[in-house]
Write a protein that holds these residues in place. Sequence first.
Motif, mmCIF file in Angstrom:
data_model
loop_
_atom_site.group_PDB
_atom_site.id
_atom_site.type_symbol
_atom_site.label_atom_id
_atom_site.label_comp_id
_atom_site.label_asym_id
_atom_site.label_seq_id
_atom_site.Cartn_x
_atom_site.Cartn_y
_atom_site.Cartn_z
ATOM 1 N N PHE A 24 0.807 -8.648 1.881
ATOM 2 C CA PHE A 24 -0.678 -8.101 1.944
ATOM 3 C C PHE A 24 -0.577 -6.695 2.703
ATOM 4 C CE2 PHE A 24 -0.675 -10.153 5.906
ATOM 5 C CZ PHE A 24 -1.436 -9.188 6.864
ATOM 6 N N ASP A 25 -1.352 -5.931 2.066
ATOM 7 C CA ASP A 25 -1.606 -4.549 2.741
ATOM 8 C C ASP A 25 -2.497 -4.890 4.014
ATOM 9 O OD1 ASP A 25 -3.248 -2.155 3.490
ATOM 10 O OD2 ASP A 25 -2.452 -1.336 1.506
ATOM 11 N N ASP A 27 -4.957 -3.254 5.516
ATOM 12 C CA ASP A 27 -6.260 -2.825 5.234
ATOM 13 C C ASP A 27 -6.978 -3.970 4.643
ATOM 14 O OD1 ASP A 27 -5.789 -0.465 6.291
ATOM 15 O OD2 ASP A 27 -5.450 0.491 4.403
ATOM 16 N N ASP A 28 -6.273 -4.997 3.885
ATOM 17 C CA ASP A 28 -6.796 -6.081 3.269
ATOM 18 C C ASP A 28 -6.801 -7.342 3.912
ATOM 19 O OD1 ASP A 28 -7.806 -4.255 1.219
ATOM 20 O OD2 ASP A 28 -5.948 -4.677 -0.139
ATOM 21 N N ALA A 29 -6.359 -7.312 5.191
ATOM 22 C CA ALA A 29 -5.975 -8.618 5.666
ATOM 23 C C ALA A 29 -7.064 -9.780 5.627
ATOM 24 C CB ALA A 29 -5.467 -8.197 7.283
ATOM 25 N N GLU A 30 -8.316 -9.220 6.034
ATOM 26 C CA GLU A 30 -9.313 -10.431 5.933
ATOM 27 C C GLU A 30 -9.613 -11.244 4.607
ATOM 28 O OE1 GLU A 30 -12.017 -13.099 7.604
ATOM 29 O OE2 GLU A 30 -10.419 -11.882 8.469
ATOM 30 N N ALA A 31 -9.530 -10.011 3.610
ATOM 31 C CA ALA A 31 -9.640 -10.761 2.364
ATOM 32 C C ALA A 31 -8.342 -11.447 1.944
ATOM 33 C CB ALA A 31 -9.786 -9.464 1.301
ATOM 34 N N GLU A 32 -7.119 -11.194 2.208
ATOM 35 C CA GLU A 32 -5.944 -11.767 2.061
ATOM 36 C C GLU A 32 -6.036 -13.294 2.640
ATOM 37 O OE1 GLU A 32 -2.681 -13.003 -0.088
ATOM 38 O OE2 GLU A 32 -3.748 -11.186 -0.471
ATOM 39 N N ARG A 33 -6.482 -13.017 3.914
ATOM 40 C CA ARG A 33 -6.461 -14.509 4.622
ATOM 41 C C ARG A 33 -7.278 -15.451 3.907
ATOM 42 N NH1 ARG A 33 -9.859 -16.898 7.694
ATOM 43 N NH2 ARG A 33 -11.245 -15.300 7.630
ATOM 44 N N THR A 53 2.541 -8.945 6.593
ATOM 45 C CA THR A 53 1.925 -7.621 6.549
ATOM 46 C C THR A 53 3.050 -6.687 5.901
ATOM 47 O OG1 THR A 53 1.028 -8.111 8.828
ATOM 48 C CG2 THR A 53 1.207 -5.677 7.933
#
Length: 109
Positions: A24-25, A27-33, A53
């Motif tokens: 994942f990028d 910047d998108d960590a929360e959405a990816e989690r 990451t």
Amino acid sequence: MPAVLALHGRFGARGLRVIGVSSFDPDDAEAERKAAEEATREEKMDYATYLDTNGTWSKTAGLVDIPAFALLGPDGRVLLRHRGKLALGAEAYAEMERAIERALPASPR
């Protein structure tokens, strides 16, 4: 996921440890989690999933396609890589089974 779950069920008692890795990028960590947690529940994945990451680990392991699968030996060395879907009954699945058989100790008697 059925193929991975089948391998996990068949070889887990002999020491196979399955993990999921999702690149994942940052910047998108929360959405990816959240997406990883949802997929884990929906697919009934009973193994650990890690967030990678920028795909750093995946690139190092030579796993640049999605999906991709790797069989690692006890020393962390990549024994087999598969690019693309892993389906029950397919030749790639049989190849993964054979590689796992060679990598794991014999079944306990």
